[in-house]
Design a protein around this motif. Structure first.
Motif, mmCIF file in Angstrom:
data_model
loop_
_atom_site.group_PDB
_atom_site.id
_atom_site.type_symbol
_atom_site.label_atom_id
_atom_site.label_comp_id
_atom_site.label_asym_id
_atom_site.label_seq_id
_atom_site.Cartn_x
_atom_site.Cartn_y
_atom_site.Cartn_z
ATOM 1 N N LEU A 45 0.836 -1.200 0.000
ATOM 2 C CA LEU A 45 0.000 0.000 0.000
ATOM 3 C C LEU A 45 0.870 1.248 0.000
ATOM 4 O O LEU A 45 0.630 2.192 -0.755
ATOM 5 C CB LEU A 45 -0.931 -0.004 1.218
ATOM 6 C CG LEU A 45 -1.772 1.249 1.449
ATOM 7 C CD1 LEU A 45 -2.749 1.468 0.300
ATOM 8 C CD2 LEU A 45 -2.510 1.154 2.777
ATOM 9 N N GLU A 46 1.906 1.249 0.821
ATOM 10 C CA GLU A 46 2.801 2.405 0.911
ATOM 11 C C GLU A 46 3.491 2.684 -0.425
ATOM 12 O O GLU A 46 3.650 3.835 -0.825
ATOM 13 C CB GLU A 46 3.856 2.165 1.988
ATOM 14 C CG GLU A 46 4.807 3.322 2.165
ATOM 15 C CD GLU A 46 5.823 3.069 3.261
ATOM 16 O OE1 GLU A 46 6.392 4.052 3.745
ATOM 17 O OE2 GLU A 46 6.039 1.893 3.643
ATOM 18 N N LEU A 55 -1.899 6.644 4.042
ATOM 19 C CA LEU A 55 -2.804 5.690 4.695
ATOM 20 C C LEU A 55 -2.036 4.593 5.414
ATOM 21 O O LEU A 55 -2.416 4.175 6.511
ATOM 22 C CB LEU A 55 -3.769 5.094 3.667
ATOM 23 C CG LEU A 55 -4.720 6.077 2.981
ATOM 24 C CD1 LEU A 55 -5.599 5.348 1.973
ATOM 25 C CD2 LEU A 55 -5.556 6.848 3.988
ATOM 26 N N SER A 56 -0.957 4.134 4.812
ATOM 27 C CA SER A 56 -0.166 3.070 5.453
ATOM 28 C C SER A 56 0.478 3.562 6.746
ATOM 29 O O SER A 56 0.642 2.789 7.686
ATOM 30 C CB SER A 56 0.894 2.526 4.496
ATOM 31 O OG SER A 56 1.865 3.513 4.211
ATOM 32 N N ALA A 57 0.837 4.849 6.809
ATOM 33 C CA ALA A 57 1.405 5.397 8.049
ATOM 34 C C ALA A 57 0.387 5.323 9.180
ATOM 35 O O ALA A 57 0.727 4.982 10.320
ATOM 36 C CB ALA A 57 1.863 6.834 7.836
ATOM 37 N N GLY A 58 -0.869 5.624 8.878
ATOM 38 C CA GLY A 58 -1.914 5.523 9.893
ATOM 39 C C GLY A 58 -2.176 4.093 10.314
ATOM 40 O O GLY A 58 -2.391 3.811 11.498
ATOM 41 N N ILE A 59 -2.147 3.185 9.360
ATOM 42 C CA ILE A 59 -2.363 1.769 9.676
ATOM 43 C C ILE A 59 -1.232 1.247 10.562
ATOM 44 O O ILE A 59 -1.467 0.519 11.530
ATOM 45 C CB ILE A 59 -2.499 0.926 8.385
ATOM 46 C CG1 ILE A 59 -3.783 1.321 7.653
ATOM 47 C CG2 ILE A 59 -2.468 -0.560 8.695
ATOM 48 C CD1 ILE A 59 -3.920 0.728 6.263
ATOM 49 N N ALA A 176 -9.317 11.761 2.791
ATOM 50 C CA ALA A 176 -9.157 10.303 2.874
ATOM 51 C C ALA A 176 -8.749 9.881 4.284
ATOM 52 O O ALA A 176 -9.285 8.906 4.828
ATOM 53 C CB ALA A 176 -8.128 9.831 1.854
ATOM 54 N N THR A 177 -7.824 10.613 4.878
ATOM 55 C CA THR A 177 -7.401 10.250 6.239
ATOM 56 C C THR A 177 -8.529 10.479 7.236
ATOM 57 O O THR A 177 -8.666 9.706 8.191
ATOM 58 C CB THR A 177 -6.142 11.040 6.678
ATOM 59 O OG1 THR A 177 -6.411 12.438 6.634
ATOM 60 C CG2 THR A 177 -4.966 10.710 5.784
#
Length: 190
Positions: A45-46, A55-59, A176-177
């Motif tokens: 994803l990253e 998004l991957s940072a949040g996950i 998105a976030t």
């Protein structure tokens, strides 16, 4: 040439489909409903796009433990977002500098040309000057200003277009976030 290269590079890099693929958020929302994805999925994803990187940072932040506070996930989104925004704005300051400096360099060339023209004229007042040659020399000297403007005007227009485009893309990333944040911090961990 530098301005043209930057314009072409930014036109290809700042496409919405490249920065924030339309279906990516929906796929991530679907994927995270039942639990957090594995590390290799997050890594893919990253690498997929700038939106995927944010998004991957949040996950990853949500994967840090059982009860990760929303503020910690938001901080991860923001930190990653700053890096992505920096990448989106790459070369824009150079393009802005070209747009600002080109007319000044053209004007400098014109002034130097005018100095040369008037310096080459006969120093005495006795008919040694040819008005036709003087007019021709002035018209040639003015080409510098014209070339400076020919470079500056499109560079300025594209600079402003790209700044506006980056702002639109940043807004898309923020939205998105905001959609993913409640799902990551809502206690649905697998």
């Amino acid at each position: 040439m530098v301005a043209l290269a930057i314009i072409i590079e930014r036109l290809t890099s700042l496409r919405a489909s490249r920065v924030a693929p339309p279906q990516l958020l929906d796929e991530v929302l679907t994927l995270t409903r039942s639990g957090l994805p594995s590390a290799d999925v997050v890594q893919k994803l990253e690498a997929s796009s700038p939106l995927g990187a944010v998004l991957s940072a949040g996950i990853r932040a949500a994967s840090a433990g059982k009860a990760v506070p929303e503020a910690q996930v938001r901080t991860a989104f923001e930190a990653s977002g700053r890096v992505v925004v920096h990448q989106l704005e790459r070369y824009l300051s150079t393009l802005g500098s070209i747009a600002t400096a080109a007319p000044l360099l053209g004007l400098l060339g014109t002034v130097i040309g005018m100095i040369e023209i008037f310096g080459a004229q006969a120093p005495t007042g006795g008919g040694g000057s040819n008005p036709e040659l003087l007019a021709h020399g002035i018209s040639i000297a003015l080409y510098n200003t014209a070339f400076g403007l020919i470079i500056a005007i499109p560079a300025l227009m594209f600079h402003r277009h790209f700044k506006s485009r980056v702002n639109e893309l940043v807004l898309t990333l923020e939205q998105a976030t905001d959609q993913l944040l409640p799902q990551l911090s809502g206690g649905r961990r697998g």
